[in-house]
Write a protein that holds these residues in place. Structure first.
Motif, PDB file in Angstrom:
ATOM      1  N   VAL A   1      49.292   9.600  21.872  1.00  0.00           N
ATOM      2  CA  VAL A   1      48.193  10.501  21.536  1.00  0.00           C
ATOM      3  C   VAL A   1      47.271   9.859  20.498  1.00  0.00           C
ATOM      4  N   ILE A   2      47.873   9.256  19.457  1.00  0.00           N
ATOM      5  CA  ILE A   2      47.070   8.586  18.431  1.00  0.00           C
ATOM      6  C   ILE A   2      46.238   7.470  19.052  1.00  0.00           C
ATOM      7  N   SER A   3      46.863   6.689  19.926  1.00  0.00           N
ATOM      8  CA  SER A   3      46.174   5.551  20.542  1.00  0.00           C
ATOM      9  C   SER A   3      44.994   6.013  21.382  1.00  0.00           C
ATOM     10  N   THR A   4      45.199   7.074  22.155  1.00  0.00           N
ATOM     11  CA  THR A   4      44.129   7.581  23.010  1.00  0.00           C
ATOM     12  C   THR A   4      42.918   8.002  22.187  1.00  0.00           C
ATOM     13  N   LEU A   5      43.176   8.773  21.130  1.00  0.00           N
ATOM     14  CA  LEU A   5      42.073   9.242  20.294  1.00  0.00           C
ATOM     15  C   LEU A   5      41.465   8.096  19.486  1.00  0.00           C
ATOM     16  N   SER A   6      42.278   7.087  19.157  1.00  0.00           N
ATOM     17  CA  SER A   6      41.772   5.947  18.393  1.00  0.00           C
ATOM     18  C   SER A   6      40.794   5.113  19.207  1.00  0.00           C
ATOM     19  N   VAL A   7      40.966   5.073  20.522  1.00  0.00           N
ATOM     20  CA  VAL A   7      40.017   4.337  21.369  1.00  0.00           C
ATOM     21  C   VAL A   7      38.620   4.920  21.188  1.00  0.00           C
ATOM     22  N   ALA A   8      38.540   6.259  21.128  1.00  0.00           N
ATOM     23  CA  ALA A   8      37.237   6.917  20.954  1.00  0.00           C
ATOM     24  C   ALA A   8      36.608   6.535  19.620  1.00  0.00           C
ATOM     25  N   THR A   9      37.380   6.606  18.532  1.00  0.00           N
ATOM     26  CA  THR A   9      36.828   6.276  17.218  1.00  0.00           C
ATOM     27  C   THR A   9      36.487   4.793  17.118  1.00  0.00           C
ATOM     28  N   THR A  10      37.263   3.951  17.806  1.00  0.00           N
ATOM     29  CA  THR A  10      36.998   2.518  17.771  1.00  0.00           C
ATOM     30  C   THR A  10      35.700   2.175  18.492  1.00  0.00           C
ATOM     31  N   ILE A  11      35.424   2.856  19.606  1.00  0.00           N
ATOM     32  CA  ILE A  11      34.164   2.635  20.325  1.00  0.00           C
ATOM     33  C   ILE A  11      32.979   2.998  19.432  1.00  0.00           C
ATOM     34  N   ILE A  12      33.106   4.096  18.689  1.00  0.00           N
ATOM     35  CA  ILE A  12      32.040   4.490  17.760  1.00  0.00           C
ATOM     36  C   ILE A  12      31.909   3.461  16.639  1.00  0.00           C
ATOM     37  N   LEU A  13      33.050   2.984  16.138  1.00  0.00           N
ATOM     38  CA  LEU A  13      33.035   1.988  15.071  1.00  0.00           C
ATOM     39  C   LEU A  13      32.401   0.683  15.540  1.00  0.00           C
ATOM     40  N   GLU A  14      32.745   0.265  16.748  1.00  0.00           N
ATOM     41  CA  GLU A  14      32.135  -0.948  17.314  1.00  0.00           C
ATOM     42  C   GLU A  14      30.627  -0.773  17.445  1.00  0.00           C
ATOM     43  N   ALA A  15      30.207   0.408  17.897  1.00  0.00           N
ATOM     44  CA  ALA A  15      28.774   0.677  18.044  1.00  0.00           C
ATOM     45  C   ALA A  15      28.082   0.623  16.683  1.00  0.00           C
ATOM     46  N   SER A  16      28.742   1.157  15.653  1.00  0.00           N
ATOM     47  CA  SER A  16      28.162   1.147  14.306  1.00  0.00           C
ATOM     48  C   SER A  16      28.012  -0.273  13.792  1.00  0.00           C
ATOM     49  N   LEU A  17      29.043  -1.091  13.988  1.00  0.00           N
ATOM     50  CA  LEU A  17      29.006  -2.479  13.512  1.00  0.00           C
ATOM     51  C   LEU A  17      27.957  -3.292  14.276  1.00  0.00           C
ATOM     52  N   SER A  18      27.876  -3.083  15.592  1.00  0.00           N
ATOM     53  CA  SER A  18      26.868  -3.787  16.389  1.00  0.00           C
ATOM     54  C   SER A  18      25.466  -3.333  15.999  1.00  0.00           C
ATOM     55  N   PHE A  19      25.338  -2.054  15.657  1.00  0.00           N
ATOM     56  CA  PHE A  19      24.054  -1.527  15.204  1.00  0.00           C
ATOM     57  C   PHE A  19      23.615  -2.216  13.919  1.00  0.00           C
ATOM     58  N   LEU A  20      24.600  -2.559  13.063  1.00  0.00           N
ATOM     59  CA  LEU A  20      24.311  -3.237  11.802  1.00  0.00           C
ATOM     60  C   LEU A  20      24.129  -4.742  11.979  1.00  0.00           C
ATOM     61  N   GLY A  21      24.343  -5.220  13.217  1.00  0.00           N
ATOM     62  CA  GLY A  21      24.182  -6.639  13.489  1.00  0.00           C
ATOM     63  C   GLY A  21      25.413  -7.471  13.196  1.00  0.00           C
ATOM     64  N   MET A  22      26.569  -6.815  12.930  1.00  0.00           N
ATOM     65  CA  MET A  22      27.799  -7.534  12.592  1.00  0.00           C
ATOM     66  C   MET A  22      28.856  -7.393  13.680  1.00  0.00           C
ATOM     67  N   GLY A  23      28.495  -6.840  14.804  1.00  0.00           N
ATOM     68  CA  GLY A  23      29.463  -6.653  15.878  1.00  0.00           C
ATOM     69  C   GLY A  23      29.277  -7.655  16.991  1.00  0.00           C
ATOM     70  N   VAL A  24      29.060  -7.154  18.193  1.00  0.00           N
ATOM     71  CA  VAL A  24      28.842  -8.003  19.360  1.00  0.00           C
ATOM     72  C   VAL A  24      27.536  -8.772  19.199  1.00  0.00           C
ATOM     73  N   GLN A  25      27.576 -10.059  19.516  1.00  0.00           N
ATOM     74  CA  GLN A  25      26.418 -10.935  19.328  1.00  0.00           C
ATOM     75  C   GLN A  25      25.857 -11.379  20.686  1.00  0.00           C
ATOM     76  N   PRO A  26      24.537 -11.607  20.768  1.00  0.00           N
ATOM     77  CA  PRO A  26      23.936 -12.116  22.008  1.00  0.00           C
ATOM     78  C   PRO A  26      24.574 -13.442  22.397  1.00  0.00           C
ATOM     79  N   PRO A  27      24.703 -13.731  23.692  1.00  0.00           N
ATOM     80  CA  PRO A  27      24.126 -13.017  24.849  1.00  0.00           C
ATOM     81  C   PRO A  27      24.964 -11.839  25.340  1.00  0.00           C
ATOM     82  N   ASP A  28      26.125 -11.567  24.693  1.00  0.00           N
ATOM     83  CA  ASP A  28      26.911 -10.394  25.070  1.00  0.00           C
ATOM     84  C   ASP A  28      26.139  -9.136  24.693  1.00  0.00           C
ATOM     85  N   VAL A  29      26.471  -8.050  25.356  1.00  0.00           N
ATOM     86  CA  VAL A  29      25.777  -6.793  25.075  1.00  0.00           C
ATOM     87  C   VAL A  29      26.787  -5.653  25.020  1.00  0.00           C
ATOM     88  N   SER A  30      26.576  -4.763  24.073  1.00  0.00           N
ATOM     89  CA  SER A  30      27.382  -3.545  23.984  1.00  0.00           C
ATOM     90  C   SER A  30      26.431  -2.380  23.754  1.00  0.00           C
TER      91      SER A  30
END
Length: 292
Positions: free
Chosen positions: A212-241
């Protein structure tokens, strides 16, 4: 005599799923997202970085100036928004799932040994947990990314090694309860090795909490990844998220709303689906529902 008849776990899970509208919706959303992520190359109408300078910042198909060729419009380089969202699904799921795997393995191990052995093991582990919790999560991740350089693998590692404390604390609490039960004490009394007790008696009884924790953590992790990529510290070009697409479109919110809106909707719908599925799993794995 009829007491012998007991529905299989699959039948029980199906019944619980059909009873839960949110669970059904969540499962359909998650399955759809997984299918899109796995078959992104086949589903995307254009390449992830395929540019069309003659059709830059084209609006969605239903707006004036839009074309059926680019249903959700194009960005400032003429790249198809729908195709980039589809490709972004793969990256977002990859980071979300593997970060949870890293955090889950570390946290599960720490929680099991801390709760079962107690003493100095428990003291040291819990002080480490307190130390991690005292630092803002995103700040800790940003420091790791700054030292190791941003990238998908670095991002997975950074999120994983900072989120293990959630698992450790919750699993430890479950273990403290389970190890006081009679069958665990009986196993100890006959000389069963500690690792065998953990594997056969403790782990199966805390695994539902872990799922249960893992399932819900996937959701929060996707948001966290989006936040980090939004700040320019996450996924880098040419990859896209999805987060990177949000960052890319923030300068065009006033004039070209579709650049950031559709990736944002993809994040919202996916996270909601995972949360709905997590709520359903919590009901399925609840011991009180076993006889239903």
């Amino acid at each position: 005599m009829k007491k012998y008849k007991k529905s299989s776990p699959l039948v029980r899970w199906t019944k619980l799923l059909l009873r839960s509208k949110t669970g059904t919706v969540g499962l359909l959303i998650v399955l759809t997202v997984f299918i899109v992520g796995i078959f992104a190359d086949q589903l995307a109408p254009f390449g992830v970085n395929e540019q069309n300078y003659a059709n830059m910042l084209a609006p969605p198909a239903w707006q004036e100036g839009g074309t059926s060729e680019h249903i959700l419009g194009t960005d400032n380089l003429g790249r198809d928004i729908l195709s980039r969202i589809i490709y972004g699904t793969t990256i977002s799921l990859l980071v979300g799932i593997f970060s949870v795997v890293v955090a889950g393995i570390l946290g599960m191990g720490a929680g099991l040994f801390s709760g079962y052995y107690g003493g100095w093991v428990d003291t040291v582990t819990m002080r480490m947990v307190d130390a991690f919790l005292s630092i803002p999560n995103i700040l800790f991740i940003l420091v790791i990314l700054a030292v190791l350089n941003p990238g998908i693998m670095t991002l997975i590692f950074a999120i994983g090694v900072t989120n293990w404390v959630i698992y450790a604390r919750l699993i430890r609490g479950e273990v403290l309860s389970v190890k006081e039960r009679e069958y665990v004490k009986a196993a100890k009394s006959i000389g069963t090795k500690n690792l065998t007790i953990i594997r056969r008696h403790i782990l199966p009884n805390v695994f539902s909490t872990f799922i249960v924790i893992s399932t819900l953590s996937v959701a929060t992790t996707i948001i966290l990844e989006a936040s980090l990529s939004f700040l320019g510290m996450g996924v880098q070009p040419p990859d896209v998220s999805w987060g990177y697409m949000l960052s890319d479109g923030r300068d065009y919110l006033a004039t070209n709303w579709w650049l950031a809106t559709f990736p944002g909707l993809a994040i919202t719908i996916t996270v909601l689906g995972i949360i709905f599925l997590g709520d359903w799993l919590r009901d399925v794995l609840d011991p009180r529902s076993q006889g239903r």
